[in-house]
Design a protein around this motif. Structure first.
Motif, PDB file in Angstrom:
ATOM      1  N   ALA A  80      -2.693  -4.102 -15.221  1.00  0.00           N
ATOM      2  CA  ALA A  80      -1.761  -3.010 -15.499  1.00  0.00           C
ATOM      3  C   ALA A  80      -2.469  -1.948 -16.336  1.00  0.00           C
ATOM      4  N   ARG A  81      -2.167  -0.668 -16.072  1.00  0.00           N
ATOM      5  CA  ARG A  81      -2.868   0.431 -16.743  1.00  0.00           C
ATOM      6  C   ARG A  81      -2.369   0.655 -18.162  1.00  0.00           C
ATOM      7  N   GLN A  82      -1.277   0.019 -18.551  1.00  0.00           N
ATOM      8  CA  GLN A  82      -0.670   0.249 -19.859  1.00  0.00           C
ATOM      9  C   GLN A  82      -1.690   0.057 -20.977  1.00  0.00           C
ATOM     10  N   GLY A  83      -1.790   1.058 -21.848  1.00  0.00           N
ATOM     11  CA  GLY A  83      -2.706   0.979 -22.980  1.00  0.00           C
ATOM     12  C   GLY A  83      -4.061   1.602 -22.726  1.00  0.00           C
ATOM     13  N   LEU A  84      -4.339   2.035 -21.495  1.00  0.00           N
ATOM     14  CA  LEU A  84      -5.631   2.644 -21.200  1.00  0.00           C
ATOM     15  C   LEU A  84      -5.693   4.055 -21.785  1.00  0.00           C
ATOM     16  N   VAL A  85      -6.766   4.318 -22.520  1.00  0.00           N
ATOM     17  CA  VAL A  85      -7.008   5.651 -23.077  1.00  0.00           C
ATOM     18  C   VAL A  85      -8.444   6.028 -22.747  1.00  0.00           C
ATOM     19  N   VAL A  86      -8.610   7.157 -22.069  1.00  0.00           N
ATOM     20  CA  VAL A  86      -9.936   7.692 -21.763  1.00  0.00           C
ATOM     21  C   VAL A  86      -9.967   9.135 -22.259  1.00  0.00           C
ATOM     22  N   ASP A  87     -10.806   9.398 -23.257  1.00  0.00           N
ATOM     23  CA  ASP A  87     -10.928  10.745 -23.822  1.00  0.00           C
ATOM     24  C   ASP A  87     -12.334  11.241 -23.535  1.00  0.00           C
ATOM     25  N   ALA A  88     -12.450  12.102 -22.508  1.00  0.00           N
ATOM     26  CA  ALA A  88     -13.770  12.590 -22.107  1.00  0.00           C
ATOM     27  C   ALA A  88     -14.431  13.416 -23.194  1.00  0.00           C
ATOM     28  N   ALA A  89     -13.625  14.119 -23.992  1.00  0.00           N
ATOM     29  CA  ALA A  89     -14.185  14.996 -25.021  1.00  0.00           C
ATOM     30  C   ALA A  89     -14.889  14.205 -26.119  1.00  0.00           C
ATOM     31  N   THR A  90     -14.293  13.106 -26.529  1.00  0.00           N
ATOM     32  CA  THR A  90     -14.857  12.310 -27.622  1.00  0.00           C
ATOM     33  C   THR A  90     -15.616  11.083 -27.139  1.00  0.00           C
ATOM     34  N   GLY A  91     -15.438  10.758 -25.832  1.00  0.00           N
ATOM     35  CA  GLY A  91     -16.072   9.549 -25.314  1.00  0.00           C
ATOM     36  C   GLY A  91     -15.329   8.286 -25.670  1.00  0.00           C
ATOM     37  N   ARG A  92     -14.125   8.438 -26.210  1.00  0.00           N
ATOM     38  CA  ARG A  92     -13.357   7.262 -26.624  1.00  0.00           C
ATOM     39  C   ARG A  92     -12.775   6.551 -25.407  1.00  0.00           C
ATOM     40  N   LEU A  93     -12.905   5.246 -25.396  1.00  0.00           N
ATOM     41  CA  LEU A  93     -12.317   4.420 -24.348  1.00  0.00           C
ATOM     42  C   LEU A  93     -11.554   3.275 -24.983  1.00  0.00           C
ATOM     43  N   GLN A  94     -10.290   3.188 -24.639  1.00  0.00           N
ATOM     44  CA  GLN A  94      -9.487   2.032 -25.041  1.00  0.00           C
ATOM     45  C   GLN A  94      -9.047   1.331 -23.777  1.00  0.00           C
ATOM     46  N   LEU A  95      -9.459   0.103 -23.602  1.00  0.00           N
ATOM     47  CA  LEU A  95      -9.160  -0.634 -22.383  1.00  0.00           C
ATOM     48  C   LEU A  95      -7.680  -0.979 -22.311  1.00  0.00           C
ATOM     49  N   PRO A  96      -7.154  -1.169 -21.092  1.00  0.00           N
ATOM     50  CA  PRO A  96      -5.758  -1.569 -20.958  1.00  0.00           C
ATOM     51  C   PRO A  96      -5.497  -2.902 -21.661  1.00  0.00           C
ATOM     52  N   GLU A  97      -4.286  -3.075 -22.102  1.00  0.00           N
ATOM     53  CA  GLU A  97      -3.925  -4.307 -22.806  1.00  0.00           C
ATOM     54  C   GLU A  97      -4.183  -5.537 -21.936  1.00  0.00           C
ATOM     55  N   ALA A  98      -3.906  -5.401 -20.637  1.00  0.00           N
ATOM     56  CA  ALA A  98      -4.107  -6.540 -19.738  1.00  0.00           C
ATOM     57  C   ALA A  98      -5.592  -6.885 -19.602  1.00  0.00           C
ATOM     58  N   ALA A  99      -6.464  -5.878 -19.682  1.00  0.00           N
ATOM     59  CA  ALA A  99      -7.899  -6.138 -19.612  1.00  0.00           C
ATOM     60  C   ALA A  99      -8.378  -6.841 -20.880  1.00  0.00           C
ATOM     61  N   LEU A 100      -7.870  -6.417 -22.019  1.00  0.00           N
ATOM     62  CA  LEU A 100      -8.221  -7.080 -23.281  1.00  0.00           C
ATOM     63  C   LEU A 100      -7.781  -8.536 -23.259  1.00  0.00           C
ATOM     64  N   ALA A 101      -6.603  -8.792 -22.688  1.00  0.00           N
ATOM     65  CA  ALA A 101      -6.100 -10.163 -22.615  1.00  0.00           C
ATOM     66  C   ALA A 101      -6.993 -11.043 -21.749  1.00  0.00           C
ATOM     67  N   LYS A 102      -7.709 -10.428 -20.786  1.00  0.00           N
ATOM     68  CA  LYS A 102      -8.616 -11.181 -19.927  1.00  0.00           C
ATOM     69  C   LYS A 102     -10.005 -11.340 -20.529  1.00  0.00           C
ATOM     70  N   GLY A 103     -10.209 -10.768 -21.699  1.00  0.00           N
ATOM     71  CA  GLY A 103     -11.486 -10.948 -22.367  1.00  0.00           C
ATOM     72  C   GLY A 103     -12.443  -9.783 -22.290  1.00  0.00           C
ATOM     73  N   TYR A 104     -12.063  -8.684 -21.621  1.00  0.00           N
ATOM     74  CA  TYR A 104     -12.937  -7.517 -21.555  1.00  0.00           C
ATOM     75  C   TYR A 104     -12.916  -6.790 -22.897  1.00  0.00           C
ATOM     76  N   ARG A 105     -14.087  -6.395 -23.356  1.00  0.00           N
ATOM     77  CA  ARG A 105     -14.192  -5.626 -24.590  1.00  0.00           C
ATOM     78  C   ARG A 105     -14.881  -4.283 -24.384  1.00  0.00           C
ATOM     79  N   PHE A 106     -15.679  -4.172 -23.304  1.00  0.00           N
ATOM     80  CA  PHE A 106     -16.403  -2.932 -23.046  1.00  0.00           C
ATOM     81  C   PHE A 106     -16.770  -2.872 -21.573  1.00  0.00           C
ATOM     82  N   VAL A 107     -16.680  -1.684 -20.983  1.00  0.00           N
ATOM     83  CA  VAL A 107     -17.181  -1.466 -19.620  1.00  0.00           C
ATOM     84  C   VAL A 107     -18.114  -0.262 -19.668  1.00  0.00           C
ATOM     85  N   PRO A 108     -19.302  -0.348 -19.075  1.00  0.00           N
ATOM     86  CA  PRO A 108     -20.277   0.739 -19.180  1.00  0.00           C
ATOM     87  C   PRO A 108     -19.986   1.946 -18.297  1.00  0.00           C
ATOM     88  N   THR A 109     -19.190   1.762 -17.238  1.00  0.00           N
ATOM     89  CA  THR A 109     -18.923   2.864 -16.304  1.00  0.00           C
ATOM     90  C   THR A 109     -17.423   3.038 -16.136  1.00  0.00           C
TER      91      THR A 109
END
Length: 251
Positions: free
Chosen positions: A142-171
């Motif tokens: 689910a996309r809920q919680g996803l934040v992508v800020d191109a200006a600052t480079g900030r990436l916050q992964l979706p809550e469902a991705a965090l629950a699956k153990g993802y902490r960082f994606v390079p692309t």
């Protein structure tokens, strides 16, 4: 669809062989949309068992599949040479047989992406042994919680991705800004996060899934390859596309 629309169904998921699954999966997994369109039209016209019927010409089902892939992936001038050297009894109209003029309809449900380990594994070949628990090539969250800020480079992964153990994606890839074309994804580091404002989901995929025709159609339907004309699409369900025969000079 068979009974409601009175149309034959190529692959219904009810009963199938590894060969049938391969015929259904290869075009979806391909990153060459032209080859995928010709592949799908060939099997739509002749049925998924056509590899087995052609196999005596080439010696095995795998050799038959390799030849078909080479045929559909080749430019027109090379195709003529391949058709002229087709082993076995001559065909009355080899070009018409391998490149039928009738269109076909492709119906894809979004849930296919959650089964990416299976359809990508089946795309390996008609004789490939598919494990009961194949490697997963894409996570649908689910996309809920996803934040992508191109200006600052900030990436916050979706809550469902965090629950699956993802902490960082390079692309990170916005399919609204630019469709996930294979050429643009080449060389990008795995895993790849694909998202769009119209999508209720995000997909974290490796190259094999991210470059596939299936993801291009399901995640960026308005940028579908020209041989695939969108009929209907719902970002929460999936869609249907008309596969058009190729024509020289078609844009």
């Amino acid at each position: 669809m068979r009974y409601r629309a009175d149309r034959p169904v190529f692959f219904d998921g009810g009963s199938q062989t590894t060969e049938d699954c391969f015929a259904a999966a290869w075009g979806l997994a391909a990153d060459n949309a032209e080859a995928a369109a010709d592949w799908m039209l060939f099997f739509a016209a002749n049925g998924p068992g056509e590899i087995g019927r052609l196999a005596p010409r080439f010696g095995s089902r795998q050799a038959t599949a390799d030849w078909l892939i080479r045929l559909f992936s080749s430019p027109p001038e090379a195709r003529a040479t391949l058709l002229a050297t087709l082993p076995g009894p001559a065909l009355d109209d080899p070009a018409g047989y391998f490149f039928p003029s009738a269109p076909a309809c492709l119906f894809l449900r979004l849930e296919l992406l959650a089964k990416s380990g299976f359809w990508l594994a089946f795309a390996a070949g008609p004789e490939a042994r598919v494990p009961s628990n194949p490697p997963n090539h894409a996570d649908v969250v689910a996309r809920q919680g996803l934040v992508v800020d191109a200006a600052t480079g900030r990436l916050q992964l979706p809550e469902a991705a965090l629950a699956k153990g993802y902490r960082f994606v390079p692309t990170v890839w916005n399919v609204d800004a630019l469709p996930p074309l294979p050429a643009h994804l080449a060389g990008r580091a795995d895993p790849i996060l694909l998202y769009g404002q119209h999508l209720p989901i995000a997909v974290i995929a490796d190259q094999s899934a991210a470059r596939s025709l299936a993801l291009r159609l399901l995640l960026a339907p308005d940028s579908a390859p020209h041989r695939f004309k969108k009929i209907i699409y719902d970002p929460a369900v999936g869609g249907a596309w008309m596969i058009r025969p190729g024509q020289e000079g078609e844009e």
